[in-house]
Design an enzyme around this catalytic site. Structure first.
Site, PDB file in Angstrom:
ATOM      1  N   LYS A  79       9.766   0.420   4.899  1.00 56.74           N
ATOM      2  CA  LYS A  79       9.598   1.869   4.925  1.00 56.74           C
ATOM      3  C   LYS A  79       8.715   2.247   6.121  1.00 56.74           C
ATOM      4  O   LYS A  79       7.762   1.529   6.442  1.00 56.74           O
ATOM      5  CB  LYS A  79       8.955   2.334   3.621  1.00 56.74           C
ATOM      6  CG  LYS A  79       8.897   3.843   3.433  1.00 56.74           C
ATOM      7  CD  LYS A  79       8.294   4.194   2.063  1.00 56.74           C
ATOM      8  CE  LYS A  79       8.282   5.691   1.830  1.00 56.74           C
ATOM      9  NZ  LYS A  79       7.689   6.045   0.520  1.00 56.74           N
ATOM     10  N   SER A 154      10.563   9.290  -2.136  1.00 59.70           N
ATOM     11  CA  SER A 154      10.543   9.366  -0.705  1.00 59.70           C
ATOM     12  C   SER A 154      11.083   8.128   0.015  1.00 59.70           C
ATOM     13  O   SER A 154      11.491   8.230   1.176  1.00 59.70           O
ATOM     14  CB  SER A 154       9.114   9.626  -0.244  1.00 59.70           C
ATOM     15  OG  SER A 154       8.283   8.525  -0.545  1.00 59.70           O
ATOM     16  N   SER A 178       8.324   7.304  -5.930  1.00 56.50           N
ATOM     17  CA  SER A 178       9.028   7.152  -4.649  1.00 56.50           C
ATOM     18  C   SER A 178       9.719   5.814  -4.421  1.00 56.50           C
ATOM     19  O   SER A 178      10.448   5.654  -3.442  1.00 56.50           O
ATOM     20  CB  SER A 178       8.076   7.413  -3.486  1.00 56.50           C
ATOM     21  OG  SER A 178       7.889   8.796  -3.320  1.00 56.50           O
TER      22      SER A 178
END
Lengths: 473, 92
Positions: A79, A154, A178
């Protein structure tokens, strides 16, 4: 040779690498090929790491030397809020657009030591704020199961990477869901550990009392392999827990599961039906299921939207354009600071900074922030009581499958409700996993949905165990 | 929450808002604040304040890195430097 990426797991890939069926380079090249084919459409990766060849060579050498482990040579996506020295980590924000990490996150270092090959940085909601990746400054990621729909967020890029076979596993961060929510919406396994189970050093902070780094993988077994490496105390993160605590065996043959019945009324009927099927399977396998009322869970979302923005407003104050990140020049220091932030942050970041500023401002801090902290404690106490007689709380991970782009982006509160089942685990710091529980049909697409197990504080190994058992049913 | 309040809040947060944000933020933030207001209705008098006494964890005061090891990488991220120093507008 061609490797079937659809069915590949870390365990299978390791067998293949060890037996010499394929080399690290061949494995990595398969993934790079998929990335080349699909990334323009799906927008999963923001950038690829610049040293893949060297990483591949090093991993292959570990097989020659006999130092290879199960994770050696396994391709991983990171990420974009996780740092790897020398690689861009921009948290999908314009304010960090060209930021190159000056140090490596502890989790990344631990995986590097195992010879994991990092392919690149994945797209996300800016600074991990959102449930759809629509808040990325670099365009949304598309759900591999239906490109008109969001992948969740996210960590949407990291979830989509695993489902679209653009990495064999990935890392994300989970502040209010997330990891688990995009894992559910993309159809893979997503694990948030106990707070302090995994070091946050090298993760770009959002809500520091809530943030945890965790994996996305194809199976619960793969998830355990990754967790075994990334967990444990780190002198760079004072909130990490003593490593010895993970040695205790907390697994059981059969478990006691609690379902917060009164909390499930907002779940879409076909998702609820999938949930009930999963529950029946667990009952048939000998686990005990009790329908209970857990009032604490009702407070989860409102407490979260006080505590999290408060922490966001503090954490995001560091982006001043002076020490790193992009700067908008001005005639004096304050003007520079204001212009840099105003032009660098997207709308959602601004909203949350302002909410945080509001709940922390004079006259409101006691009413909102202090009260939310007390309520967090109340939630902890209530759940501790429940976990005396139950091992897990079971919910669907999300009330609906993946939604369409634009469906919720104009109404922040609707977007926030997406996290209704996931936030509580962050607030009280307990481990939770999302497991695939089949698909539902929506306008011609088959969309994955997830089952969430929330475990007792520190019983991460039991969470992985029930996940492994569920996977076999 | 009205436009004036939003602008005051933005000022406190050191943010400048676009015209569109000035239009949409009051309603959006009011919705969220309305929603979180439920935290104020719960009786928490039975809660022990366990969480408010956090303990510091300190590491030994040793040399964490070789001097200069990360200097160039860190300097290269700064928008303005002079002779290995960070340069900013004057603060006084």
């Amino acid at each position: 040779m061609s490797i079937n990426l659809e069915t590949l797991t870390i365990t299978k890939a390791h067998k293949g690498l060890k037996a010499g069926d394929f080399s690290v380079k061949e494995l990595v090249d398969e993934y790079l090929l998929v990335i080349k084919e699909k990334n323009t459409e799906l927008n999963v990766y923001l950038n690829l790491h610049t040293d893949i060849d060297q990483q591949v060579e090093r991993a292959q050498q570990m097989f020659v030397d006999g130092t290879a482990t199960e994770l050696t040579g396994i391709p991983c996506a990171l990420k974009a809020n996780l740092m790897r020295k020398g690689q861009v980590a921009n948290a999908s924000s314009k304010i960090l657009e060209n930021y190159t990490a000056t140090y490596t996150a502890t989790v990344v270092k631990r995986l590097e030591d195992q010879g994991v090959v990092f392919l690149g940085a994945t797209n996300m909601d800016e600074f991990a704020m959102g449930s759809s990746t629509e808040n990325s400054a670099f365009g949304p990621t598309k759900n591999p199961h239906d490109t008109e729909r969001v992948p969740g967020g996210s960590s949407g890029g990291s979830a989509a990477a695993v489902s679209a076979h653009m990495a064999l596993f990935s890392l994300g961060t989970d502040t209010g869901g997330s990891i688990r929510q995009p894992a559910a919406l993309c159809g893979n396994v997503g694990f948030k550990t106990t707070y302090g189970g995994v070091s946050r050093y090298g993760a770009i902070a959002m809500g520091s009392s809530l943030d945890q780094i965790g994996p996305f993988a194809k199976s619960a077994q793969d998830t355990r392999i990754i967790w075994d490496v990334i967990k444990g105390q780190d002198k760079h993160d004072m909130t990490t827990l003593d490593t010895a605590r993970w040695d205790k065996d907390v697994t059981k043959q059969v478990y006691s599961l609690a379902i917060p019945n009164d909390f499930l009324h907002g779940v879409q009927p076909d998702v609820l039906a999938k949930f009930e099927t999963a529950v029946s399977k667990l009952e048939d396998a000998g686990h005990t299921v009790t329908r209970v009322s857990i009032p604490a869970l009702q407070y989860g979302l409102p407490v979260y939207y006080v505590v999290m923005p408060a922490e966001v407003s503090s954490n995001l104050a560091r982006y001043d354009g002076i020490r790193y990140g992009s700067k908008v020049p001005g005639s004096n220091l304050l003007e520079e600071y204001i212009s840099t932030k105003s032009q660098g942050f997207g709308a959602e970041s601004k909203r949350r900074i302002m909410l945080g500023t509001y709940v922390l401002s004079a006259g409101y801090a006691d009413k909102f922030y202090t009260q939310a902290l007390a309520l967090k404690e109340k939630m902890k106490q209530e759940l501790e009581e429940l976990y005396k007689t139950h091992d897990f709380v079971l919910t669907p991970t999300t009330p609906t499958p993946a939604f369409k782009f634009g469906e919720k982006s104009a109404d922040p509160l609707q977007m926030y409700l997406e996290d209704i089942f996931t936030v509580s685990a962050n607030i009280v710091g307990i481990p939770a996993i999302s497991m695939p529980m089949g698909t539902v049909e929506s306008s011609g697409s088959r969309l994955p949905v997830g089952l969430q197990f929330m475990g007792r504080y520190g019983d991460d190994s039991a969470v992985l165990d029930i996940a492994e058992k569920f996977e076999q049913l | 929450m009205d436009k004036e309040q939003i602008l005051h809040l933005a000022k406190l947060a050191r943010l400048e808002l676009t015209e569109e944000e000035i239009d949409t933020f009051p309603g959006q933030l009011a919705d969220v604040l309305d929603f979180v207001k439920q935290v104020t209705d719960v009786d928490v008098s039975d809660v022990h304040a366990r969480d408010f006494s956090l303990i510091n964890v300190m590491r030994d005061d040793e040399k964490p890195f070789e001097a200069g090891e990360n200097r160039n990488a860190i300097l290269s991220e700064m928008s303005d430097t002079k002779d290995d120093y960070l340069k900013t507008k004057k603060i006084l």
